[in-house]
Design an enzyme around this catalytic site. Structure first.
Site, PDB file in Angstrom:
ATOM      1  N   HIS A 199      39.779  82.004 107.490  1.00 32.88           N
ATOM      2  CA  HIS A 199      40.320  83.362 107.308  1.00 32.88           C
ATOM      3  C   HIS A 199      39.222  84.426 107.321  1.00 32.88           C
ATOM      4  CE1 HIS A 199      42.517  86.795 105.833  1.00 32.88           C
ATOM      5  NE2 HIS A 199      41.821  86.799 104.711  1.00 32.88           N
ATOM      6  N   HIS A 208      34.680  88.884 101.834  1.00 37.50           N
ATOM      7  CA  HIS A 208      35.670  89.707 101.143  1.00 37.50           C
ATOM      8  C   HIS A 208      36.516  88.966 100.113  1.00 37.50           C
ATOM      9  CE1 HIS A 208      38.524  88.199 104.227  1.00 37.50           C
ATOM     10  NE2 HIS A 208      39.464  88.524 103.364  1.00 37.50           N
ATOM     11  N   ASP A 209      36.601  87.636 100.185  1.00 37.57           N
ATOM     12  CA  ASP A 209      37.387  86.885  99.195  1.00 37.57           C
ATOM     13  C   ASP A 209      36.524  86.111  98.204  1.00 37.57           C
ATOM     14  OD1 ASP A 209      39.974  87.625  99.820  1.00 37.57           O
ATOM     15  OD2 ASP A 209      40.209  86.091 101.374  1.00 37.57           O
ATOM     16  N   GLU A 225      37.216  87.476  94.532  1.00 38.04           N
ATOM     17  CA  GLU A 225      38.575  87.262  94.044  1.00 38.04           C
ATOM     18  C   GLU A 225      38.889  85.785  93.842  1.00 38.04           C
ATOM     19  OE1 GLU A 225      43.115  88.356  95.511  1.00 38.04           O
ATOM     20  OE2 GLU A 225      41.410  89.453  96.314  1.00 38.04           O
ATOM     21  N   ASP A 226      38.406  84.927  94.729  1.00 37.55           N
ATOM     22  CA  ASP A 226      38.813  83.520  94.725  1.00 37.55           C
ATOM     23  C   ASP A 226      37.717  82.538  94.328  1.00 37.55           C
ATOM     24  OD1 ASP A 226      41.277  84.415  95.652  1.00 37.55           O
ATOM     25  OD2 ASP A 226      40.719  84.158  97.761  1.00 37.55           O
ATOM     26  N   ASP A 254      42.012  92.340 107.389  1.00 40.96           N
ATOM     27  CA  ASP A 254      42.423  91.263 106.485  1.00 40.96           C
ATOM     28  C   ASP A 254      43.938  91.059 106.552  1.00 40.96           C
ATOM     29  OD1 ASP A 254      42.378  89.396 104.337  1.00 40.96           O
ATOM     30  OD2 ASP A 254      42.776  91.002 102.909  1.00 40.96           O
TER      31      ASP A 254
END
Length: 626
Positions: free
Chosen positions: A59, A84-85, A88-89, A149
């Protein structure tokens, strides 16, 4: 080859494309840092998989490819796409990103990282949307990263459960597709719209897709003949072009069906013909465009008033093209768009095209004004609806008598135009001339209108102006004026309309609001007899700051100049403004109703006394305003 091997091969292919494109734009040091960002993201997501079963790193890599290949952005947005993730993850902080890859990359990653709170101010979704929009204050790249995204998430939405598909598709239609439209990213906008409809209503989408395919096949001979003839005409005159048929998307047709309340067969403009030409510079672009227009309209009949020149007056999101409608050989109107190669490219890239510091700053400033309008007009309940309608509605362009252009939102009024020219022009506006015709300042404007604003230094905004403006600048200036204007501390009873100088009584309700009545008002007498403890003393004195509407009825014997004398008595002798006058004469008996404004009961009585002394006037009485 196993599924895992297929996934890895696809990821590596995307990575190769990204770094191949980057190598053409950046030096070895930046390229090395970007490779480090990729390795960092790959390690961070090493144990994660997507719902489809793919390694999660697929992704961020796909988003990075969209960023560089489809949006044409640079190295820092690519690194942010890889990363970018990770906040958050994964167990990493924004400070770690900043330390490794710099402030700019950390800022971009921070914007696209969803907020995590115990309690949201509006809702999780709306708060995240507001966070995204607020980032434009600093840099539009953050919004573009979020769009990339979302675009990849929509392209891979099929692996999600149905409830999740509905949520994400609805968000996309209401927020991300309109946002892409406002940014001028037409390809992104169209794909997001269609994917949204496809996953929300798959059966309806497939039906529309088939209907459009069948229509294209049935209309092919006619459209091919039209294109062939247009190509022949332009070739014969040495104008090099390529002509293509462009079918409207299923979503575009569906939206027209919803807006017009009709079925598929009654939607017009389900395709258009695009003529693309080469030109060097804006001057040649206009010259070649006009040459194509001239050559085609010599052969094909042009629909009257169908020309829309977005080359000279582009849309606010930067869209440029020349639109018209020509009659084909079967007697049907063909919508034709004439665009240069540069226009086609820029219409695809939108705000990312031809990026210069000056262009970006101008675009950001315009976008900030739009966001102010949204914030001013919408509340928590209708925020998304207002975002959608604002981002989809094209701005109009009106002109001053000197030819200066003014961009305004659709359905803006002459008042919005006046405040855009200057706040003082708006605050003292009295009338407008739209295309030479005298109009109210509340008149709704249309694209291409030429507007002149008449002002008077003594004129002031009216309270109802707030309901007749759309722009933040107009709303804020009017609100500021009205908030600084002296206010009555009570309400006047709507049945007796007391004036300063009348004998009055005030009545306070449970909320502390005071309503003023004439002392002889039947409602006041009833209230005093039943709720006497609510009576309060009120000082209702005359003030230059307040005018009150009144109405009088005049009866008399008609004569030459009688009406002129009545008007002169009110306007010239009393210096009062008449707002309405209705007169009727029957059997030489004249009855005239006059509405005007006064400061006090004394001023009204003086007007009545003066009119009563006019020759042939028999009776003057104050009457209620309905």
């Amino acid at each position: 080859m196993t599924m895992t091997d297929m996934y890895r091969k696809k990821i590596q292919a995307d990575v190769d494309v990204i770094f191949s494109l980057l190598a053409q734009r950046v030096d070895e040091k930046q390229l090395a840092l970007t490779r480090e960002a990729y390795r960092f993201a790959e390690f961070a997501h090493r144990d994660q998989k997507r719902k489809s079963g793919e390694p999660y790193i697929s992704h961020p890599v796909a988003v990075a490819r969209i960023i560089i290949e489809e949006m044409g952005l640079g190295v820092n947005p690519v690194m942010a796409a890889f990363l970018h993730d990770t906040i958050e993850d994964c167990p990493y902080s924004i400070d770690e990103i900043r330390e490794r890859f710099g402030d700019d990359v950390a800022f971009l990653v921070g914007v696209v990282t969803k907020l995590k709170k115990e309690k949201y101010k509006h809702s999780k979704q709306v708060d995240n949307f507001r966070q995204i929009l607020s980032s434009v204050e600093y840099d539009v790249r953050a919004i573009l990263l979020k769009l990339a995204d979302r675009l990849h998430n929509m392209r891979t939405l099929s692996s999600m459960p149905s409830a999740k598909r509905m949520k994400i598709a609805s968000e996309t239609e209401y927020f991300y597709a309109p946002l892409a439209n406002r940014l001028g990213l037409y390809d992104v906008k169209s794909e997001l719209e269609n994917l949204s409809l496809r996953y929300r209503c798959p059966a309806e989408y497939q039906k529309l897709e088939k209907l459009l395919a069948d229509l294209q096949e049935s209309e092919k001979p006619t459209v091919d003949a039209f294109i062939a003839k247009a190509q022949e005409i332009l070739d014969a005159n040495g104008v090099e072009v390529r002509i293509e048929l462009r079918m409207r998307s299923p979503y575009s047709v569906w939206r027209k069906m919803q807006t017009k309340g009709c079925d598929f067969y009654h939607v017009d403009g389900k395709h258009y013909v695009r003529i693309i030409y080469k030109a060097e510079g804006t001057k040649e672009e206009k010259e070649v465009c006009m040459q194509i227009y001239s050559l085609l309209t010599e052969y094909f009949k042009e629909m009257p008033y169908s020309v829309v020149n977005y080359i000279n007056t582009p849309k606010d999101n930067g869209y440029r093209s020349f639109h018209m409608k020509l009659l084909n050989m079967r007697g049907k109107w063909e919508e034709v768009h004439i665009s240069s190669e540069r226009m086609v490219r820029n219409n695809r890239l939108g705000c990312t095209a031809e990026r210069t510091d000056e262009n970006v700053m101008e675009w950001l400033q315009n976008f900030k004004e739009v966001l102010k309008d949204i914030a001013f007009h919408s509340d928590d309940n209708d925020y998304l609806e207002y975002v959608k309608s604002t981002f989809y509605n094209d701005n109009i362009i009106a002109f001053t008598p000197n030819g200066d252009s003014v961009k305004l939102p659709k359905n803006a009024t002459a008042l919005d135009f006046a405040f855009d020219i200057h706040s003082e022009v708006g605050l003292h506006a009295v009338y407008a001339r739209v295309n030479g015709k005298l109009c109210s300042v509340k008149t709704v404007l249309h694209r291409g209108d030429c507007v002149e604003i008449g002002v008077d230094k003594d004129a002031k905004p009216e309270a109802d102006w707030l309901g007749h403006v759309l722009t933040y600048k107009a709303k804020s200036n009017i609100s500021r004026f009205l908030s600084n204007r002296p206010k009555l501390e009570y309400q006047r009873c709507q049945c007796c309309h007391p004036l300063p100088g009348d004998e009055v009584a005030g009545f306070k309700d449970a909320d502390g609001n005071i309503t003023l009545h004439k002392s002889n008002c039947p409602v006041a007498i009833k209230l005093a007899s039943q709720q006497g403890d609510s009576i309060v003393d009120v000082c209702f004195e005359e003030s230059e700051d307040f005018l009150f509407p009144v109405r009088i009825c005049i009866r008399g014997v008609d004569r030459f100049h009688l009406l002129t004398d009545v008007v002169a008595c009110i306007t010239e002798q009393q210096n009062l403004s008449i707002s309405k006058l209705v007169t009727e004469t029957k059997d030489r008996i004249v009855e005239t109703i006059v509405d005007f404004q006064v400061h006090s009961a004394k001023e009204l009585q003086h007007a009545i006394d003066s009119i009563e002394h006019i020759n042939n006037v028999d009776e003057v009485a104050r009457v209620d305003i309905e």
